[in-house]
Motif scaffolding. Structure first.
Motif, PDB file in Angstrom:
ATOM      1  N   ILE A 110     -14.419 -31.796 -15.405  1.00 32.87           N
ATOM      2  CA  ILE A 110     -13.317 -32.202 -16.223  1.00 32.87           C
ATOM      3  C   ILE A 110     -11.881 -32.119 -15.416  1.00 32.87           C
ATOM      4  N   VAL A 111     -11.407 -33.234 -15.316  1.00 35.46           N
ATOM      5  CA  VAL A 111     -10.035 -33.361 -14.514  1.00 35.46           C
ATOM      6  C   VAL A 111      -8.866 -33.541 -15.365  1.00 35.46           C
ATOM      7  N   VAL A 112      -7.810 -32.814 -15.275  1.00 34.97           N
ATOM      8  CA  VAL A 112      -6.666 -33.101 -16.076  1.00 34.97           C
ATOM      9  C   VAL A 112      -5.281 -32.772 -15.395  1.00 34.97           C
ATOM     10  N   SER A 113      -4.396 -33.596 -15.736  1.00 37.17           N
ATOM     11  CA  SER A 113      -3.037 -33.424 -14.984  1.00 37.17           C
ATOM     12  C   SER A 113      -2.633 -32.179 -15.586  1.00 37.17           C
ATOM     13  N   LYS A 114      -1.384 -31.627 -14.942  1.00 36.34           N
ATOM     14  CA  LYS A 114      -0.652 -30.603 -15.395  1.00 36.34           C
ATOM     15  C   LYS A 114      -0.212 -30.442 -16.706  1.00 36.34           C
ATOM     16  N   ASP A 115       0.564 -31.827 -17.105  1.00 40.66           N
ATOM     17  CA  ASP A 115       1.080 -32.156 -18.425  1.00 40.66           C
ATOM     18  C   ASP A 115      -0.099 -32.551 -19.309  1.00 40.66           C
ATOM     19  N   LEU A 116      -1.456 -32.488 -18.874  1.00 37.59           N
ATOM     20  CA  LEU A 116      -2.582 -32.967 -19.767  1.00 37.59           C
ATOM     21  C   LEU A 116      -2.733 -34.432 -20.345  1.00 37.59           C
ATOM     22  N   SER A 117      -1.537 -35.193 -19.650  1.00 36.27           N
ATOM     23  CA  SER A 117      -1.684 -36.564 -20.316  1.00 36.27           C
ATOM     24  C   SER A 117      -2.631 -37.216 -19.498  1.00 36.27           C
ATOM     25  N   TYR A 118      -3.455 -36.817 -18.333  1.00 38.35           N
ATOM     26  CA  TYR A 118      -4.276 -37.615 -17.680  1.00 38.35           C
ATOM     27  C   TYR A 118      -5.724 -36.648 -17.999  1.00 38.35           C
ATOM     28  N   PHE A 119      -6.774 -37.469 -18.439  1.00 32.35           N
ATOM     29  CA  PHE A 119      -8.125 -36.734 -18.583  1.00 32.35           C
ATOM     30  C   PHE A 119      -9.263 -37.393 -18.090  1.00 32.35           C
ATOM     31  N   ASN A 120     -10.313 -36.972 -17.360  1.00 36.05           N
ATOM     32  CA  ASN A 120     -11.338 -37.569 -16.802  1.00 36.05           C
ATOM     33  C   ASN A 120     -12.261 -36.506 -16.898  1.00 36.05           C
ATOM     34  N   HIS A 121     -13.671 -37.274 -17.497  1.00 31.10           N
ATOM     35  CA  HIS A 121     -14.778 -36.329 -17.533  1.00 31.10           C
ATOM     36  C   HIS A 121     -15.709 -37.223 -16.829  1.00 31.10           C
ATOM     37  N   ILE A 122     -16.276 -36.840 -15.672  1.00 26.69           N
ATOM     38  CA  ILE A 122     -17.252 -37.339 -14.715  1.00 26.69           C
ATOM     39  C   ILE A 122     -18.277 -36.217 -14.190  1.00 26.69           C
ATOM     40  N   HIS A 123     -19.071 -36.810 -13.652  1.00 28.83           N
ATOM     41  CA  HIS A 123     -20.341 -36.207 -13.396  1.00 28.83           C
ATOM     42  C   HIS A 123     -20.877 -36.254 -12.016  1.00 28.83           C
ATOM     43  N   PRO A 124     -20.374 -35.042 -10.998  1.00 28.42           N
ATOM     44  CA  PRO A 124     -20.974 -35.000  -9.786  1.00 28.42           C
ATOM     45  C   PRO A 124     -22.439 -34.964  -9.573  1.00 28.42           C
ATOM     46  N   GLU A 125     -23.061 -35.661  -8.329  1.00 28.08           N
ATOM     47  CA  GLU A 125     -24.265 -35.639  -8.193  1.00 28.08           C
ATOM     48  C   GLU A 125     -24.699 -34.233  -7.597  1.00 28.08           C
ATOM     49  N   TYR A 126     -25.854 -33.681  -7.560  1.00 28.68           N
ATOM     50  CA  TYR A 126     -26.245 -32.345  -6.880  1.00 28.68           C
ATOM     51  C   TYR A 126     -26.743 -33.035  -5.368  1.00 28.68           C
ATOM     52  N   ASP A 127     -26.219 -32.530  -4.312  1.00 29.72           N
ATOM     53  CA  ASP A 127     -26.711 -32.657  -2.931  1.00 29.72           C
ATOM     54  C   ASP A 127     -27.931 -32.004  -2.423  1.00 29.72           C
ATOM     55  N   ALA A 133     -21.247 -33.354  -5.215  1.00 28.94           N
ATOM     56  CA  ALA A 133     -20.315 -34.316  -4.803  1.00 28.94           C
ATOM     57  C   ALA A 133     -20.189 -35.542  -5.559  1.00 28.94           C
ATOM     58  N   ILE A 134     -18.938 -35.912  -5.378  1.00 31.99           N
ATOM     59  CA  ILE A 134     -18.460 -36.993  -6.298  1.00 31.99           C
ATOM     60  C   ILE A 134     -17.363 -37.846  -5.770  1.00 31.99           C
ATOM     61  N   GLU A 135     -16.971 -39.067  -5.930  1.00 30.23           N
ATOM     62  CA  GLU A 135     -15.727 -39.857  -5.418  1.00 30.23           C
ATOM     63  C   GLU A 135     -15.056 -40.049  -6.675  1.00 30.23           C
ATOM     64  N   THR A 136     -13.815 -39.739  -6.519  1.00 27.17           N
ATOM     65  CA  THR A 136     -12.883 -40.107  -7.656  1.00 27.17           C
ATOM     66  C   THR A 136     -11.414 -40.390  -7.004  1.00 27.17           C
ATOM     67  N   SER A 137     -10.435 -40.622  -8.019  1.00 28.44           N
ATOM     68  CA  SER A 137      -9.298 -40.822  -7.794  1.00 28.44           C
ATOM     69  C   SER A 137      -8.302 -40.262  -8.480  1.00 28.44           C
ATOM     70  N   PHE A 138      -7.103 -40.170  -8.322  1.00 24.81           N
ATOM     71  CA  PHE A 138      -6.097 -39.572  -9.196  1.00 24.81           C
ATOM     72  C   PHE A 138      -4.861 -40.458  -9.306  1.00 24.81           C
ATOM     73  N   PRO A 139      -4.146 -40.850 -10.513  1.00 23.88           N
ATOM     74  CA  PRO A 139      -3.272 -41.978 -10.671  1.00 23.88           C
ATOM     75  C   PRO A 139      -1.920 -41.446 -10.242  1.00 23.88           C
ATOM     76  N   ASN A 140      -1.611 -40.402 -10.097  1.00 25.23           N
ATOM     77  CA  ASN A 140      -0.130 -39.845  -9.441  1.00 25.23           C
ATOM     78  C   ASN A 140      -0.095 -38.744  -8.771  1.00 25.23           C
TER      79      ASN A 140
END
Length: 291
Positions: A110-127, A133-140
């Motif tokens: 689970i990835v959230v911004s400090k003000d909780l306006s951004y939320f992402n629920h993703i699933h890393p793969e077991y290496d 490991a996972i490839e992701t990005s952040f909007p700001n």
């Protein structure tokens, strides 16, 4: 005289046996009034499996397990793709190599911004060797908190987290305020949230009622999302209190989806409900005040 004495002794013996049988029967019923309760495992940051299939994970200081979050590039830049590695180890630095499936995944991130306006629920793969490991990005640019939610083999549900800094232009922080009305429209769905209580430490049922936003018809053909009718993530406004809640009735298909949880203390919390309909996952956020 002897006959009379024998009759008296026989009577005493029969009364004694009847009394003993009565006591034994009464004791047979003791120990059968069992209360099913949730327990937190002190050796793990979080745990809990209730009788309804709900599952809360509450972030606490980790004693036995540690997570190291690192970006391959070293520096993370907003809107760019970044490779994130999560290394799980024990308190002695030894890698943890075996994990159990938790709602179809070995790890929920689970990835959230400090003000909780951004939320992402993703699933890393077991290496391997305890690394995900996972490839992701952040909007700001700005601060984000990442939560790794997993179950080590033979252990309890565990949540470990860390704040990360993202380089790039930052947006104005949004206020985290309770919604005046708990009804939201997302992706053509009208979702209403009701809480059975708003008091801290109460056992609270969260009920999501999902309708078609245009026709107002009940949506009763929700699809399984990660093995359940839906998932709920809850964070306090300072991102210190974390709960990942699974539904009371996992095979439900709508229009209602019920979740049972307990808020650890009073304050403002943001709730994200996630559901799947016609092959698409939609996320609906709510903010509530808990007294």
């Amino acid at each position: 005289m002897k006959r009379k004495m024998m009759l008296i002794l026989t009577g005493i013996l029969v009364l004694g046996l009847l009394s003993a049988c009565g006591t034994t029967k009464e004791n047979d019923h003791s120990g059968h009034n069992v209360t099913n309760q949730n327990h937190e495992n002190s050796a793990s940051p979080s745990a809990g499996h209730g009788e309804h299939g709900d599952h809360d994970t509450k972030e606490q200081p980790a004693d036995s397990l540690k997570a190291s979050f690192s970006f391959v590039s070293g520096t993370v830049i907003a809107n760019g793709k970044s490779d994130l590695d999560i290394q799980i180890s024990d308190s002695d630095g030894n890698t943890v190599n075996e994990f159990e499936l938790n709602h179809e995944k070995l790890m929920h991130l689970i990835v959230v911004s400090k003000d909780l306006s951004y939320f992402n629920h993703i699933h890393p793969e077991y290496d391997s060797n305890g690394k995900f490991a996972i490839e992701t990005s952040f909007p700001n640019g700005g601060e984000y908190k990442v939560f790794s939610d997993f179950i080590p083999k033979g252990g309890a549900s565990t949540t470990l987290s860390e704040w990360v800094k993202v380089e790039g232009e930052e947006k104005a922080q949004e206020l985290i305020e309770a919604d005046a009305k708990l009804v939201k429209v997302v992706d053509g769905k009208e979702v209403e949230l009701t809480l059975s209580s708003t008091k801290a430490n109460d056992e609270i049922t969260l009920t999501f009622n999902i309708l078609d936003a245009q026709t107002k018809k009940e949506i009763s053909d929700l699809e399984q999302y990660l093995g359940a009718v839906g998932h709920v993530v809850i964070l306090s406004d300072d991102a210190e209190q974390y709960l990942h809640v699974h539904p009371m009735h996992e095979k439900a298909t709508g229009p209602k989806a019920e979740f049972m949880t307990s808020f650890p203390k009073s304050g403002t919390y943001k709730i994200w409900g996630q559901f799947q309909h016609q092959g698409e996952v939609f996320t609906v956020p709510f903010v509530v005040d808990i007294k």
